[in-house]
Design an enzyme around this catalytic site. Structure first.
Site, PDB file in Angstrom:
ATOM      1  N   TYR A  46      -7.737   0.581  -3.878  1.00  0.00           N
ATOM      2  CA  TYR A  46      -6.726   1.152  -4.571  1.00  0.00           C
ATOM      3  C   TYR A  46      -5.928  -0.144  -5.024  1.00  0.00           C
ATOM      4  O   TYR A  46      -6.171  -1.214  -4.825  1.00  0.00           O
ATOM      5  CB  TYR A  46      -5.990   1.940  -3.485  1.00  0.00           C
ATOM      6  CG  TYR A  46      -5.422   1.078  -2.333  1.00  0.00           C
ATOM      7  CD1 TYR A  46      -6.234   1.042  -1.146  1.00  0.00           C
ATOM      8  CD2 TYR A  46      -4.056   0.406  -2.295  1.00  0.00           C
ATOM      9  CE1 TYR A  46      -5.674   0.085  -0.202  1.00  0.00           C
ATOM     10  CE2 TYR A  46      -3.905  -0.331  -1.402  1.00  0.00           C
ATOM     11  CZ  TYR A  46      -4.684  -0.522  -0.260  1.00  0.00           C
ATOM     12  OH  TYR A  46      -4.049  -1.447   1.047  1.00  0.00           O
ATOM     13  N   THR A  64       1.596  -4.315   4.221  1.00  0.00           N
ATOM     14  CA  THR A  64       1.393  -4.434   5.750  1.00  0.00           C
ATOM     15  C   THR A  64       0.860  -5.811   6.228  1.00  0.00           C
ATOM     16  O   THR A  64       1.179  -6.314   7.231  1.00  0.00           O
ATOM     17  CB  THR A  64       0.706  -3.518   6.689  1.00  0.00           C
ATOM     18  OG1 THR A  64      -0.683  -3.398   5.963  1.00  0.00           O
ATOM     19  CG2 THR A  64       1.449  -2.318   6.291  1.00  0.00           C
ATOM     20  N   ASP A  65       0.235  -6.556   5.101  1.00  0.00           N
ATOM     21  CA  ASP A  65      -0.436  -7.549   5.418  1.00  0.00           C
ATOM     22  C   ASP A  65       0.474  -8.931   5.840  1.00  0.00           C
ATOM     23  O   ASP A  65      -0.199  -9.622   6.845  1.00  0.00           O
ATOM     24  CB  ASP A  65      -1.117  -8.243   4.219  1.00  0.00           C
ATOM     25  CG  ASP A  65      -2.459  -7.302   3.767  1.00  0.00           C
ATOM     26  OD1 ASP A  65      -2.613  -6.345   4.631  1.00  0.00           O
ATOM     27  OD2 ASP A  65      -2.914  -7.602   2.684  1.00  0.00           O
ATOM     28  N   THR A  70       0.815  -1.495   0.079  1.00  0.00           N
ATOM     29  CA  THR A  70      -0.095   0.077  -0.017  1.00  0.00           C
ATOM     30  C   THR A  70       0.926   1.293  -0.046  1.00  0.00           C
ATOM     31  O   THR A  70       0.383   2.350  -0.605  1.00  0.00           O
ATOM     32  CB  THR A  70      -0.933  -0.203   1.191  1.00  0.00           C
ATOM     33  OG1 THR A  70      -1.700  -1.308   1.063  1.00  0.00           O
ATOM     34  CG2 THR A  70      -1.802   1.207   1.476  1.00  0.00           C
ATOM     35  N   GLU A 101      -2.499 -29.400  28.006  1.00  0.00           N
ATOM     36  CA  GLU A 101      -3.672 -30.364  27.930  1.00  0.00           C
ATOM     37  C   GLU A 101      -3.355 -31.361  26.923  1.00  0.00           C
ATOM     38  O   GLU A 101      -4.161 -32.274  26.897  1.00  0.00           O
ATOM     39  CB  GLU A 101      -4.847 -29.513  27.547  1.00  0.00           C
ATOM     40  CG  GLU A 101      -5.396 -28.615  28.636  1.00  0.00           C
ATOM     41  CD  GLU A 101      -6.620 -27.772  28.263  1.00  0.00           C
ATOM     42  OE1 GLU A 101      -7.476 -28.424  28.242  1.00  0.00           O
ATOM     43  OE2 GLU A 101      -6.434 -26.581  28.041  1.00  0.00           O
ATOM     44  N   LYS A 117       0.219  -7.406  13.237  1.00  0.00           N
ATOM     45  CA  LYS A 117      -0.859  -6.586  12.743  1.00  0.00           C
ATOM     46  C   LYS A 117      -2.113  -6.991  13.666  1.00  0.00           C
ATOM     47  O   LYS A 117      -2.526  -8.014  13.614  1.00  0.00           O
ATOM     48  CB  LYS A 117      -0.941  -6.612  11.158  1.00  0.00           C
ATOM     49  CG  LYS A 117      -1.876  -5.720  10.400  1.00  0.00           C
ATOM     50  CD  LYS A 117      -2.178  -5.882   8.783  1.00  0.00           C
ATOM     51  CE  LYS A 117      -2.648  -4.562   8.194  1.00  0.00           C
ATOM     52  NZ  LYS A 117      -2.773  -4.591   7.027  1.00  0.00           N
TER      53      LYS A 117
HETATM   54  N1  ASP Z   1      -2.765  -5.487   1.046  1.00  0.00           N
HETATM   55  C1  ASP Z   1      -1.631  -4.283   1.386  1.00  0.00           C
HETATM   56  C2  ASP Z   1      -0.272  -5.318   1.286  1.00  0.00           C
HETATM   57  O1  ASP Z   1      -0.155  -5.975   2.215  1.00  0.00           O
HETATM   58  C3  ASP Z   1      -2.168  -3.762   2.605  1.00  0.00           C
HETATM   59  C4  ASP Z   1      -0.933  -2.596   2.847  1.00  0.00           C
HETATM   60  O2  ASP Z   1       0.374  -2.581   2.604  1.00  0.00           O
HETATM   61  O3  ASP Z   1      -1.135  -2.098   4.098  1.00  0.00           O
HETATM   62  O4  ASP Z   1       0.405  -5.169   0.619  1.00  0.00           O
END
Ligand code: ASP
Length: 354
Positions: free
Chosen positions: A51, A117-118, A38, A311, A190
């Site tokens: 996007y 970020t994923d 992103t 367990e 995340k």
């Molecule tokens: N879907 C995106 C990615 O991980 C989300 C992001 O970058 O925030 O590339």
């Protein structure tokens, strides 16, 4: 548009490892490796929810950060242009080998990796285990695309470059600088689908903080990493398949059996509570172990340990307990572990060490 991107890429490659003109040589040399995400995303308007990830090239990203060349000599390189939901073993190997090459050549003071970020937490942990060097390797990303109102990417890049150029970051393992926080590659996760404050290091806290390029450090990583890690990707071209299976009420054994049938060499169970699962699922995992698959019990709960022999009798079943490693990170460690061993007790030791 395609031509513009090609010209941009050519420009990037031509400045590869070469400081830009007009930059003072006293500043640290930081190389930015771009992978997409992103942070390089482009939307139709400043307020669009939709996007395209990874549409903007590294030179455009660098130019969008005011004052960046005042804190470091910057060079850039495009390693991939993908949303990190498409991150895969090939890109991991390409990225990690490039990082190791750059660190070995010793021509830079630090490396920044821009990333979606994923799956940032998985890439960060993978690099934490296979990067060989004490110089800073710092991932960053953003929650809002580069074209959004109040895009968070430029400040995150600015801070990541400052962290990468700071000698105080050395020997702290692979870092992630996002939203003014500096996380350790092992701990970061995340926690929110869209919020700018999405990343947390739940059990052990932050490595430090950064504010407009000024760092404050709190701790070093407590587990073996980078130069003290036994894992190497030299000569590695592929990884054994490791699947993560999510446990839930009324869980059937079918997905476990299917994973084994489809060639999984390792299974991570994201168990309920302390790594538990239904009796039919437990029996399927026992069958998997008997057929030579390594099974690691972790938890779908976001924090806490998955304790050995709590367990579930791991000794009896031949399972490995993940400790407080999240399922996605346990998958990374098991992939690397399986390169050298498929012996559950030897792999348990690795889970206790990394
Ligand atoms: N879907 C995106 C990615 O991980 C989300 C992001 O970058 O925030 O590339």
């Amino acid at each position: 548009m395609k031509n513009t991107l090609l010209v941009s890429l050519a420009l990037v490659l031509s400045i590869h490892a070469t400081p830009l003109l007009g930059q003072t040589t006293k500043l640290p040399h930081v190389m930015i490796l771009a992978t997409g995400g992103t942070i390089a995303g482009s939307a139709e308007s400043q307020t669009s929810v939709g996007y395209t990830s990874g549409a903007v090239t590294v030179d455009v990203l660098i130019k969008a950060v005011p004052g960046l060349t005042k804190i470091a000599r910057i060079s850039g390189e495009q390693v991939a242009s993908i949303g990190s939901q498409d991150m895969n073993n090939e890109v991991w190997l390409k990225l990690a080998k490039r990082v190791n090459e750059i660190l070995k050549a010793d021509t830079v003071d630090g490396i920044v990796i821009t990333h979606g970020t994923d799956t940032m937490e998985e890439t960060a942990y993978f690099l934490q285990l296979v990067v060989k060097g004490r110089k800073p390797v710092v991932l960053t990303g953003s929650m809002r695309p580069s074209t959004a109102l109040s895009a968070d990417g430029p400040l995150n890049i600015y801070n990541a470059v400052a962290v990468a150029g700071d000698t105080g970051s050395r020997g702290r393992g692979v870092l992630v600088a996002v939203n003014d926080n500096i996380h350790g590659g092992r701990e970061i996760t995340k926690t929110n689908t869209t919020s700018v404050q999405t990343f947390e290091s739940p059990q052990y806290g932050l490595i430090g903080t950064t504010l407009y390029g000024k760092q404050s450090f709190f701790r070093y990583p407590f587990r073996k990493n980078t130069t003290s890690s036994e894992f190497t990707i030299d000569g590695v071209t592929a990884f054994p398949r490791v699947d993560v299976i999510y446990a839930h009420a009324n869980m059937s054994p079918d997905l476990i059996d299917a994973a084994v049938k489809n060639g999984a060499k390792g299974l991570i169970i994201a168990g309920v509570g302390d790594g538990n699962m239904t009796t039919p699922a437990l029996e399927a995992l026992a069958r998997a172990v008997r057929s030579g698959v390594v099974v690691v019990r972790s938890s779908r709960v976001p924090s806490g340990h998955t304790w050995r022999n709590s367990e579930v009798d791991d000794d009896k079943y031949g399972f490995v307990a993940a400790g407080e490693l999240l399922p996605s990170k346990a998958r990374v460690l098991l992939m690397l572990a399986l390169l050298t061993s498929n012996e559950p007790l030897a792999i348990q030791k690795m889970f206790d060490t990394y």
